[in-house]
Design a protein around this motif. Structure first.
Motif, short mmCIF file in Angstrom:
data_model
loop_
_atom_site.label_atom_id
_atom_site.label_comp_id
_atom_site.label_asym_id
_atom_site.label_seq_id
_atom_site.Cartn_x
_atom_site.Cartn_y
_atom_site.Cartn_z
N UNK A 47 0.37 13.94 -7.08
CA UNK A 47 -0.60 15.00 -7.36
C UNK A 47 -1.79 14.76 -6.43
N UNK A 48 -2.08 15.71 -5.54
CA UNK A 48 -3.01 15.42 -4.46
C UNK A 48 -3.76 16.65 -3.96
N UNK A 49 -4.88 16.39 -3.29
CA UNK A 49 -5.63 17.46 -2.62
C UNK A 49 -5.38 17.45 -1.12
N UNK A 50 -4.30 16.80 -0.69
CA UNK A 50 -3.95 16.74 0.74
C UNK A 50 -3.90 18.13 1.35
N UNK A 51 -4.26 18.22 2.61
CA UNK A 51 -4.23 19.48 3.37
C UNK A 51 -5.19 20.52 2.78
N UNK A 108 3.40 17.04 -4.67
CA UNK A 108 4.29 16.71 -3.58
C UNK A 108 5.21 15.57 -4.03
N UNK A 109 6.22 15.27 -3.23
CA UNK A 109 7.09 14.14 -3.54
C UNK A 109 7.40 13.38 -2.27
N UNK A 110 7.86 12.12 -2.45
CA UNK A 110 8.16 11.26 -1.31
C UNK A 110 9.15 10.20 -1.75
N UNK A 126 0.85 -1.19 0.00
CA UNK A 126 0.00 0.00 0.00
C UNK A 126 0.88 1.24 0.00
N UNK A 127 0.64 2.14 -0.96
CA UNK A 127 1.40 3.38 -1.06
C UNK A 127 0.94 4.36 0.02
N UNK A 128 -0.36 4.60 0.07
CA UNK A 128 -0.99 5.40 1.12
C UNK A 128 -2.42 4.89 1.25
N UNK A 129 -2.78 4.42 2.43
CA UNK A 129 -4.09 3.83 2.61
C UNK A 129 -5.18 4.86 2.38
N UNK A 183 2.46 11.18 5.60
CA UNK A 183 3.19 12.04 6.54
C UNK A 183 4.60 12.36 6.05
N UNK A 184 5.06 11.63 5.03
CA UNK A 184 6.39 11.86 4.47
C UNK A 184 6.35 12.72 3.20
N UNK A 185 5.16 13.08 2.74
CA UNK A 185 5.06 13.86 1.50
C UNK A 185 5.54 15.30 1.73
N UNK A 186 6.25 15.82 0.74
CA UNK A 186 6.82 17.17 0.83
C UNK A 186 6.35 17.99 -0.38
#
Length: 712
Positions: A312-316, A324-326, A290-293, A334-337
């Motif tokens: 590519x995300x709608x996080x936060x 973001x990258x990881x 799992x990359x991110x649950x 939690x590790x995405x920047x």
């Protein structure tokens, strides 16, 4: 149910004169319309009883159902008999604009140039490749014209060549229900291997060993993409192993390989939630990680570069998405920047990764933007585009180690071009310009503009218009207003040679960029879904009122068109404001919203609760019922209407438009024409083949033009 039917994406051109002398329109023909038998059925939910007299029309195998559909088709034929020659002429006119002997711009992947060709008087593509050089000998992959022989419908998709270039997997559908059988062909010997994988999406992905193939299966009843299988070359499909099962029936699943070729990705998504799993392509027997649950409301997609993933995300609460990258070793969120932060007014749509460059596609104030950045920070610029009614998008770029970006550009008045752009020197080469045959086309004869209507709530709604020069705002112009407005799907202003058959006869074509799309960003979509869905309908109506108020047209000359979820739009505006339109074309319309969304056995229904709402919840049930076109048909006057559907449609089942037409016939108080045409061989996308599809468009155009008294 509900993806957009391609009605205008065939591109070509012509010059024709208007003739408004003939007044023999559809409504002057006198034939007795078929009447569907009423069989009382009540649906009960949340203490509510809905009468549905035509529920029985969903009995696909019932001879009475077939008889009714055939009687409707016969009635349609009789009512349009006087336009049949005109339809043939329109078909030939549109076909004449197509360069029949044509080929795609070659692209290079893994040592081969790949080309798609069309030959004169043939409907289907021919797939070819050449090793290393464009002057090398052609190698035939498939001639789909031969493959289609003996089938009334044929579609091949998902051509997927193995890493060693020796095998190709592909999917074939001969029913038009989007259920594909995957086969494997040896490109060295021409042998077609015996294994046949049924009930798939048609797409597949090779692992690095050239013998392991991952693919997606569909649920046989709902057609939901729900399982990922692993197939080993040379073994029976019955022995294939399930590597992932998506048990949440609101999600679909899919599988693909990263551009870096390092990872196989399994994705699962609903309308507003994503979950990915990864495994290295050279270790296909290992378990996917799992990359991110999944987290309700968290959407993301991933691309691989070096030892990192780009997300590519709608996080936060990044409504318009951010990049973001990881590290590939620790992929949890939690590790995405941040790489590209969220912007309130710019929608980040997609990315394309190259060795030295990152290319970002954005939408700013409704317009496509392409941003090019060097990884080392030495360059950061946008490609220049100079009007408000264009479409630009990244093309096929499978080569990672290149400084050349392939993209396409067209506009409402400008045919499509395929362009290779050197990201280092900023020089561009037009590899191909769409040819418009048939004589007489000059883009200078046409005008396009973007205008803004004001909705009842004060929101500004953009529209893209195109028409011939010289048109006056005197209220006498026929206008075809097109809309969709669902799933965040945006109808960009694009060039169409087919559409010229209307423009050259005096029509204005208008795309209403209503809420429910992402034309003005993610919030534009959010404001046109779930409990805000009615904004989509009222936006379309307010655009119509604006066109009338500004003198572009009058209700006697205004027409509306939409397909699938756009057909729902047509049904809703017909109930809300029928007096605004002289005619409506509703293609494969999703009109029986409440009944369909309550039936989780119907293909794709459960995966769409986040789009329309779940009517098992009373709030959503009542809201849906308040706008569902079928449930709100009333005893009043409606415009002239043409409804089309396909008997094998897997997305909007044929019985929705059939029931809707039957109820309209029962209750409408006008003498306007109401036609239903069911293609007994086709599904959601209509007829297969590049020319057969033009016959559907010719039918629609003849309907509209005839209402204007134009017959040549």
């Amino acid at each position: 149910m509900k993806s957009l039917k391609v009605m205008f994406l065939l591109s070509l051109i012509f010059g024709a004169s208007c003739n408004t002398n003939s007044k023999k329109t559809l409504e002057t023909e006198v034939h007795q319309p078929p009447i569907a038998e009423k069989k009382e059925t009540y649906h009960k939910k949340h203490g509510d009883r809905r009468l549905d007299n035509y529920f029985w029309l969903k009995e696909r195998e019932n001879p009475e159902v077939i008889d009714y559909l055939e009687r409707e088709n016969d009635y349609n034929d009789k009512m349009t008999a006087h336009t049949k020659d005109f339809q043939k002429n329109l078909f030939e006119e549109m076909k004449a604009r197509i360069k029949e002997e044509d080929a795609s711009v070659p692209y290079k992947y893994n040592g081969y140039w790949y080309i798609t060709k069309f030959e004169k008087n043939k409907d289907y593509p021919i797939y070819l490749r050449k090793e290393e050089r464009l002057d090398a000998k052609e190698e035939l992959l498939f001639d789909c014209n031969k493959e289609a022989e003996g089938h009334s419908y044929f579609n091949m998709k998902g051509l997927n060549v193995s890493p060693d270039n020796s095998l190709v997997a592909f999917g074939v559908d001969t029913v038009s229900r989007r259920n594909y059988t995957i086969r494997i062909k040896n490109l060295k010997t021409g042998e077609l291997y015996p294994e046949a994988i049924d009930a798939s999406t048609g797409s597949s992905t090779w692992a690095a060993d050239n013998k392991t193939l991952f693919y997606t299966k569909k649920d046989p009843k709902t057609l939901r993409s729900h399982k990922i299988y692993r197939h080993i070359l040379g073994t029976p499909a019955s022995e294939d192993v399930v590597v992932y099962s998506e048990d949440d029936d609101t999600f679909n699943t899919y599988v693909y390989k990263t551009k870096s070729d390092k990872y196989i990705i399994i994705g699962s998504n609903s309308t507003m939630t994503t979950e990915c799993r990864i495994v290295k392509a050279d270790a296909p027997l290992e378990e996917f990680k799992v990359f991110q649950e999944r987290t309700r409301g968290l959407e993301y997609s991933i691309a691989h570069y070096g030892d990192e993933f780009y997300v590519l995300t709608n996080k936060d609460n990044a409504t318009n998405f951010k990049l973001m990258k990881v590290s590939e070793k620790e992929t949890a969120k939690e590790n995405w920047v941040d790489v590209i932060p969220h912007r309130e007014n710019v929608l980040l749509e997609d990315i394309e990764i190259f060795k030295d460059y990152l290319v970002i596609t954005e939408r700013d104030n409704g317009l496509n933007k392409i941003n090019i950045k060097r990884w080392d920070g030495k360059a950061d610029y946008y490609l220049p585009f100079d009007n408000e009614t264009y479409t630009a998008y990244i093309g096929t770029n499978p080569d990672f180690d290149t400084q050349v970006l392939r993209y396409s550009y067209n506009a409402l008045t400008t045919p499509n071009s395929v362009i290779d752009f050197d990201m280092e020197t900023k020089e561009k080469e037009v590899k191909k310009e769409q040819e418009v045959l048939g004589g007489g086309f000059d883009k200078e004869n046409y005008v396009s503009e973007r205008i803004w209507a004001t909705a009842a709530d004060g929101t500004k709604i953009p529209m893209s218009l195109v028409y011939r020069k010289g048109i006056q705002k005197n209220g006498k112009n026929p206008v075809l207003q097109y809309g969709y407005g669902s799933y965040g799907s945006t109808i960009d202003p694009y060039f169409s040679t087919v559409r010229l058959s209307l423009l050259d006869r005096g029509f204005i074509f208008a795309i209403a960029h209503i809420r429910g799309s992402e034309y003005l960003g993610r919030n534009w979509y959010e404001d046109g879904k779930l409990l805000k869905k009615k904004n989509t309908f009222t936006d379309f109506i307010d655009c119509s009122k604006f066109l009338i108020a500004e003198g572009y047209t009058t209700p006697e000359h205004l027409y509306a068109m939409g397909g699938s979820a756009g057909g729902l739009l047509m049904g809703a505006v017909m109930n809300l404001a029928p007096e605004l339109y002289n005619g409506v074309v509703a293609a494969v319309p999703f009109v029986d919203v409440v009944t369909t969304m309550l039936d989780d056995s119907i293909p794709l229904t459960t995966g769409e609760y986040d789009e329309w709402g779940n009517p098992n919840e009373k709030e959503y049930y009542e809201y849906m019922k308040s706008y569902s076109p079928y449930d709100n048909v009333a005893a009043k006057e409606y415009p002239n209407v043409l409804v089309t559907t396909g008997f094998h449609d897997s997305q909007v089942q044929y019985w929705e438009p059939a029931k809707w037409v039957a109820k309209l016939r029962e209750l409408k108080t006008d003498k306007n024409v109401l036609l239903l045409h069911t293609d007994m061989d086709a599904g959601h996308g209509g007829a297969s083949g590049r020319f057969e599809a033009l016959k559907d468009v010719a039918e629609e155009y003849a309907f509209l033009l005839d209402l204007e008294g134009i017959n040549k």
